[in-house]
Design a protein around this motif. Structure first.
Motif, short mmCIF file in Angstrom:
data_model
loop_
_atom_site.label_atom_id
_atom_site.label_comp_id
_atom_site.label_asym_id
_atom_site.label_seq_id
_atom_site.Cartn_x
_atom_site.Cartn_y
_atom_site.Cartn_z
N GLY A 84 0.73 -1.26 0.00
CA GLY A 84 0.01 0.12 0.04
C GLY A 84 0.92 1.24 0.15
N GLN A 85 2.11 1.24 0.57
CA GLN A 85 3.02 2.31 0.48
C GLN A 85 3.77 2.32 -0.72
N GLN A 86 4.00 1.23 -1.31
CA GLN A 86 5.08 1.14 -2.46
C GLN A 86 4.39 1.45 -3.79
N TYR A 87 2.76 1.06 -3.92
CA TYR A 87 2.24 1.30 -5.01
C TYR A 87 1.10 2.11 -5.02
N THR A 88 0.89 2.99 -5.97
CA THR A 88 -0.60 3.70 -6.25
C THR A 88 -1.62 2.68 -6.59
N HIS A 89 -2.68 3.05 -6.48
CA HIS A 89 -3.93 2.06 -7.04
C HIS A 89 -3.61 1.56 -8.41
N ASP A 90 -3.43 2.59 -9.20
CA ASP A 90 -3.45 2.10 -10.70
C ASP A 90 -2.04 1.13 -10.82
N GLU A 91 -0.93 1.48 -10.10
CA GLU A 91 0.21 0.55 -10.34
C GLU A 91 0.09 -0.81 -9.85
N GLN A 136 -12.44 4.24 0.81
CA GLN A 136 -11.82 3.33 0.77
C GLN A 136 -12.56 2.12 -0.05
N LEU A 194 -13.00 3.06 -3.61
CA LEU A 194 -12.01 2.81 -4.08
C LEU A 194 -11.51 1.41 -4.56
N LEU A 229 -11.42 9.08 -9.56
CA LEU A 229 -10.33 8.95 -8.67
C LEU A 229 -10.62 10.26 -7.54
#
Length: 300
Positions: free
Chosen positions: A181-188, A230, A233, A288
Motif C-alpha cells: 500500500g505504501q509502495q504502489y499507487t492504486h493504478d500501479e 476506501q 476505491l 479518482l
C-alpha cells in the motif's frame, strides 16, 4: 436482471459447452483459488487460515468441518453437483500417483493471492504460483499413468475453475502495516496484479478456452476499513482489474469463452453480459476524485 442462481447456471452452461466435443465423457475439473473455493488443503499446512473446526461445515454433508470456509458448500461444490460429478478433493490429501487425479483436483488455499507475498501473516498457504507448480506435478503424474499423448488430451479437455484476487487487496494492499500500500499507487497495483496473472496464465499453459475465472475483487464489503472512500476505491480497483484482464486474456482470443464472474454483482442483480458473451460487466463508475456514480445498494 439475473440472480446468483442464473449466474451459476450461465457458468455451468459455459463449462458444458467447453466439453461438448468430448462425446459425453465425464467432465474433469481442476480448481484453483482462495478460501472461497478451498476444500481442505490448509488442513495439511501450518497455517493460521484454517476452517477445520466448528461451526464451519454445520450445513455440509455430515455436519462436520472439512476445511471449507463456509457453513455449507463452496461454489465449486455447487457447480460439480450440477455437472453430475464429485467435487474434486484437495491436492494435499492425495498421494502423488493417486488415481483420483484423473477425475480432477482442487488446489485452492485460504489466504492465497495472485502475488506471493499476499497473506504472509497466515504463515503457510498455497499461493497461485504454488498451486500452478502443484498442477505441473499433477500433469507429470498423469503423463506417467496414461502416457504423454493421452495426458495432453486429458489436460486440454479439462475445465479450469479459478477464484482468485480478493486477498491481494484485503490481506495485502489495503493493510496499512504491509508494504504494498505504501509502495504502489492504486493504478500501479492493478497493473501489477494484471501483469502477474497474465504471466501465470502463460507459465501454467492453461487451455485458455477452457478457463472460467471467478473473481472477487469487487467485494467492497470486506475492505477492513471504516472509510467509505476506501470501499468505493476497492470497487474501482475491481472494475479496472477486470478491464485489464479482459484486454490481456480475452480480447486477444476471438470468441474466447473465458469468463469472469463477479459475485457481488450477482447478489445485487446488476449483471450485464458483455457484447461478445464472455464477461459480465456492471453499471458502476467511480472516478479518482471521489465523485460517486454508484448505486448505494452495492455498498451494503
Amino acid at each position: 436482471m439475473v440472480n446468483l442462481a442464473q449466474v451459476i447456471g450461465f457458468l455451468i452452461i459455459t463449462i458444458v459447452a467447453f466439453v461438448a466435443s468430448a462425446g459425453g465423457e465425464q467432465v474433469v475439473t481442476y480448481v484453483f483459488g482462495d478460501s472461497l473455493t478451498e476444500v481442505g488443503n490448509n488442513n495439511y499446512l501450518q497455517s493460521l487460515a484454517k476452517s477445520n473446526y466448528p461451526f464451519y461445515g454445520i450445513d455440509y454433508e455430515g455436519g462436520k468441518a472439512t476445511g471449507r470456509f463456509t457453513n455449507g458448500r463452496t461454489i465449486g461444490d455447487i457447480i460439480s453437483e450440477k455437472l453430475g460429478i464429485e467435487s474434486p478433493p484437495p491436492y494435499l490429501s492425495l498421494v502423488p500417483n493417486d488415481d483420483a487425479i484423473l477425475k480432477g483436483v482442487n488446489y485452492a488455499s485460504g489466504g492465497a493471492g495472485i502475488l506471493n507475498d499476499t497473506g504472509l501473516y497466515f504463515i503457510q498457504r498455497m499461493t497461485f504460483d504454488d498451486q500452478i507448480n502443484s498442477f505441473e506435478k499433477t500433469k507429470e503424474a498423469i503423463k506417467a499413468k496414461i502416457g504423454q499423448e493421452d495426458a495432453e488430451k486429458h489436460v486440454n479437455e479439462a475445465v479450469y475453475f479459478i477464484g482468485m484476487g480478493s486477498n491481494d487487496y484485503v490481506n495485502n494492499f489495503l493493510q496499512p502495516f504491509l508494504a504494498a500500500g505504501q509502495q504502489y499507487t492504486h493504478d500501479e497495483f492493478v497493473e501489477l496484479l494484471a501483469s502477474t496473472l497474465g504471466e501465470q496464465f502463460t507459465v501454467s499453459k492453461f487451455p485458455i478456452h477452457h478457463v472460467a475465472m471467478w473473481t472477487q475483487v469487487l467485494e467492497g464489503c470486506v475492505c477492513q476499513t471504516p472509510s467509505c472512500a476506501q470501499i468505493e476505491l476497492n470497487m474501482y480497483f475491481g472494475m479496472h482489474f477486470i478491464q485489464q484482464m479482459q484486454q490481456m486474456l480475452c480480447l486477444q482470443i476471438e470468441f474466447s469463452p473465458l469468463c469472469f464472474i463477479k459475485p457481488r454483482q450477482a447478489l445485487h442483480q446488476h449483471q450485464h453480459q458483455h457484447e461478445h458473451g464472455s464477461f459480465f460487466q456492471e453499471n458502476i463508475e467511480i472516478d479518482l476524485e471521489g465523485k460517486k456514480k454508484v448505486d448505494k445498494r452495492d455498498l451494503l
